[in-house]
Design a protein around this motif. Structure first.
Motif: not given
Ligand SMILES: NC(=O)c1ccc[n+]([C@@H]2O[C@H](COP(=O)([O-])OP(=O)(O)OC[C@H]3O[C@@H](n4cnc5c(N)ncnc54)[C@H](OP(=O)(O)O)[C@@H]3O)[C@@H](O)[C@H]2O)c1
Length: 265
Positions: A74-75, A119-121, A165-168
Motif C-alpha cells: 500500500p502507498i 485507499a489512504m482514507i 483534516r479528520h481522515t488521518g
C-alpha cells in the motif's frame, strides 16, 4: 514505508529518491528515463520499483499504480514532483507545448491524488506531497502557463489539507524558489542576465530541499518554502508582485511589438 515519487530521474526528484533510499523507504520511481531510475535503484533492488512513463499522457497517468502496490504494498506517500517549465513570452508559446505542460504539471498530479486518495482514507493514513513553486505565490513574468499550472496545483493542495483534516491523511505543499537543477539552469538562461536578478534570486540546493521534504513528511508539516528567504514573498505577496513586475529582466526572445527599449535581441 512505500513512497511513490514522480520525476525521480533528475534534480529535486533524484535528490528525494536518494534521501528516501538512505532512510530505508521502499520507492516507486516514475519518469521517462528508465536507465536513470534503474541506476538509482542499484543496491536497493528489493525495495525499488521502476516505472517508465510519460506523464503528459494524463489519461494513462495512473496505469502504473496497481503494479506499484503489487510490488511494494500500500502507498504511504505520494510525491507529485514531475514537471517541466516553459519560460517564454506567452504569445510565442505554441499552444500544444502549453497543453502538454498543463497536463504534466497540473492534471497528472490531480489525477494521481484523486486515484490514490480513497485507499489512504480507507486506511486512515498517508501523505500527499505536491511540489508546487514560488511561482504559485509570486507569479513570474515570462512564465504565463507555468504560473497557471503551479498556482492551480498549490491551491488544490492547500485546500485538500483542510478537507482531509479528520481522515488521518495529510497534505504537504512545497514551494521551491530557484533550486539548482537542469530545469532551473534552463529557465534562468531564458532571461537577460542582470545584477538585480542575481541579487534577488538566492538559489537553493536540491539535496537540502530533499532532506526538508522527507523531514516534513515525517513531522506532518503543512508547507515548505525553500530557500527560506522566499518566506518574505509568502507573507508579502503584493509587494513581491510589485517588485517582480518591475525588476524581472526581459526575456531574451521577445515578440517585436513588446520589446522594451534596450532589450537584448
Ligand atoms: N528547480 C527549481 O528551481 C524549481 C523551482 C520551483 C519548482 N520546481 C518544481 O520541482 C519539480 C522538479 O523540478 P526539477 O528542477 O528537479 O527539474 P528537472 O531536473 O528538470 O527534473 C524534472 C523531472 O520531471 C520528470 N519529467 C519531465 N517530463 C516528464 C514526463 N513527460 N513524464 C514523466 N516525467 C517527466 C523528469 O524525468 P524524465 O525527463 O526522465 O521523464 C525529471 O525527473 C518540478 O515540478 C518543478 O516545477 C523546481
Amino acid at each position: 514505508m512505500h513512497v511513490i515519487l514522480t520525476g525521480a530521474s533528475s534534480g529535486i526528484g533524484e535528490a528525494i529518491a536518494k534521501e528516501y533510499l538512505s532512510r530505508g523507504a521502499s520507492l516507486t520511481m516514475v519518469a521517462r528515463r528508465k536507465a536513470k531510475l534503474t541506476e538509482l535503484s542499484q543496491g536497493h533492488e528489493k525495495r525499488c520499483h521502476v516505472v517508465e512513463a510519460d506523464l503528459t499522457d494524463y489519461a494513462r497517468a495512473t496505469d502504473f499504480v496497481d503494479g506499484a502496490i503489487e510490488a511494494l504494498g500500500p502507498i504511504d506517500v505520494l510525491i507529485n514532483n514531475a514537471g517541466v517549465q516553459i519560460v517564454k513570452a506567452a504569445v510565442l508559446t505554441p499552444w500544444e507545448d502549453a497543453e502538454r505542460m498543463m497536463h504534466l504539471d497540473l492534471f497528472t498530479p490531480l489525477k494521481l491524488t484523486h486515484h490514490i486518495l480513497p485507499a489512504m482514507i480507507a486506511r486512515q493514513s498517508g501523505t500527499i506531497v505536491d511540489i508546487a513553486s514560488m511561482a504559485a505565490i509570486a507569479p513570474t513574468p515570462g512564465m504565463f502557463f507555468y504560473n497557471a499550472a503551479k498556482g492551480g496545483l498549490a491551491a488544490a493542495s492547500e485546500g485538500l489539507r483542510g478537507e482531509l483534516r479528520h481522515t488521518g491523511v495529510h497534505v504537504m505543499t512545497v514551494y521551491p524558489g530557484p533550486v539548482r537543477t537542469p530545469m532551473e539552469e534552463a529557465g534562468r538562461k531564458a532571461y537577460v542576465e542582470t545584477t538585480a536578478m542575481k541579487l534577488l534570486t538566492p538559489t537553493g540546493d536540491a539535496d537540502v530541499l530533499a532532506r526538508k521534504i522527507c523531514d516534513g513528511v515525517a513531522s506532518r508539516r503543512h508547507r515548505i518554502v525553500y530557500p527560506a528567504s522566499y518566506g518574505f514573498s509568502r507573507h508579502f505577496p503584493n509587494l513581491t508582485r510589485f517588485i517582480l513586475d518591475r525588476m524581472t529582466p526581459p526575456l531574451k526572445a521577445l515578440p517585436e511589438s513588446t520589446k522594451p527599449r534596450g532589450a537584448a535581441t
